[in-house]
Design an enzyme around this catalytic site. Structure first.
Site, short mmCIF file in Angstrom:
data_model
loop_
_atom_site.label_atom_id
_atom_site.label_comp_id
_atom_site.label_asym_id
_atom_site.label_seq_id
_atom_site.Cartn_x
_atom_site.Cartn_y
_atom_site.Cartn_z
N LYS A 103 62.04 15.06 18.22
CA LYS A 103 60.85 14.43 18.82
C LYS A 103 61.06 12.91 18.93
O LYS A 103 60.72 12.29 19.92
CB LYS A 103 59.61 14.75 17.97
CG LYS A 103 59.22 16.22 18.10
CD LYS A 103 58.25 16.70 17.04
CE LYS A 103 58.14 18.22 17.14
NZ LYS A 103 57.36 18.84 16.08
N GLN B 287 53.63 17.60 11.04
CA GLN B 287 54.71 18.58 11.16
C GLN B 287 54.43 19.79 10.25
O GLN B 287 54.21 19.63 9.06
CB GLN B 287 56.06 17.92 10.80
CG GLN B 287 57.26 18.81 11.00
CD GLN B 287 57.49 19.22 12.46
OE1 GLN B 287 57.37 18.41 13.37
NE2 GLN B 287 57.78 20.49 12.68
N ASP C 126 49.41 18.11 19.44
CA ASP C 126 49.87 19.51 19.39
C ASP C 126 48.79 20.49 19.83
O ASP C 126 49.04 21.70 19.87
CB ASP C 126 50.30 19.86 17.95
CG ASP C 126 51.81 19.73 17.76
OD1 ASP C 126 52.53 19.69 18.77
OD2 ASP C 126 52.25 19.67 16.61
#
Ligand code: NAD
Length: 280
Positions: free
Chosen positions: A50, A94, A117
């Site tokens: 990322k 994460q 996300d």
């Protein structure tokens, strides 16, 4: 070049070029902050990919790490601080988090306009209500790939295998919006092949090598393989790419298919977060 292959690499290259141009003309720098807890090796690899993608298109990137015994309170305080920081465009926690932490509660602390996300209940609700939403990156990547390969979705029988919040479930409203007929199968589905044999398009998101075989698929079907399986000497998807190649009309490779698109859609979502915040 095999005409049947839907290349995530190619699709992603085009999207990144266009993103780079859009980002350089914005009135402020975009910044992604990633929170990572503990020492999970796979998480470190994902976070690094990322970081690399952000660098490629000119988005600032910051990783904040915590020990795996961090308390829920400390994480929530940090997220609230980032929610209130105008320099932060997007926040990503994460996953997976250690068991003592309530992932649902922590993810829902993220301001939905910074929820890159698409994990918050607000974004999930908006997606299911056909409102502008931040869409989970892998599901969005699947749709991008189908469009990139000029696949008609309207009136097609599409079977999704896997019902996770990250992949299978968000694909339902996305495919319905394209006027497809959608079935969703999972670990308790009786007689999976009854569904797959009728499918024009199969989206496999399970994480099991050789989940389906050629006899379970009709001639000229399209296969989107989301699965990632780490074997001793390679990474492969849920279907045997070489075996299926002769029977299907299009197929995504692993690696080089959906996985690449997941990271690229993260970049798209950072820009979307910026637009959400600008329009509020
Ligand atoms: P998950 O474990 O949350 O969900 C797996 C799903 O598969 C469940 O819904 C389960 O019901 C279903 N399932 C299990 N066994 C089955 C069976 N025998 N038949 C039918 N369905 C079955 O996983 P996830 O997070 O959705 O990920 C699925 C796979 O996709 C994994 O391999 C993961 O690594 C991969 N993945 C890839 C990307 C990418 O960027 N390519 C992103 C996310 C996940």
């Amino acid at each position: 070049m095999n005409e049947k292959i839907i290349s995530g690499k190619e699709c992603s290259k085009q999207i990144k070029e266009s993103l780079k141009n859009k980002i350089k003309d914005l009135d402020k720098r975009l910044k992604l902050v990633v929170i990572r807890v503990g020492n999970d090796e796979a998480s470190k690899i994902y976070v690094n990919s990322k970081r690399k993608a952000c660098n490629e298109v000119g988005i600032d990137f910051l990783e904040i790490t915590f020990r795996d015994d961090v308390s829920e309170e400390v994480l929530i305080d940090k997220i609230n601080e980032l929610n209130n920081n105008d320099e932060v465009t997007s926040i990503l926690v994460q996953l997976p988090l250690p068991n003592h932490l309530n992932s649902h509660k922590i993810l829902n602390t993220i301001d939905y306009k910074k929820d890159v996300d698409g994990h918050t209940t607000i974004n999930i609700g908006k997606l299911n209500n056909n409102e502008e939403a931040i869409i989970p990156c892998t599901a969005a990547g699947v749709i991008e790939l189908l469009k990139f390969s000029n696949t008609t979705l309207e009136s097609k029988n599409i079977v999704i295998i896997g019902r996770s919040n990250l992949v299978g479930k968000p694909l339902i409203p996305l495919l319905l919006k394209e006027n497809a007929t959608v079935s969703i199968c999972h670990s308790k589905t009786a007689n999976l092949s009854e569904y797959t044999k009728k499918a024009d398009i199969i989206i496999c998101a399970v994480g099991k090598v050789n989940l389906i075989n050629k006899d379970m698929v009709k001639e000229n079907a399209i296969i989107i393989d989301v699965g990632i399986n780490r074997l001793d000497d390679c990474i492969c998807g849920d279907v045997d790419f070489n075996d299926f190649n002769n029977k299907v009309s299009k197929i995504t490779p692993v690696p080089g298919g959906v996985g690449v698109m997941t990271v690229t859609n993260l970049l798209i979502n950072i820009l979307k977060c910026y637009e959400f915040q600008k329009n509020e």
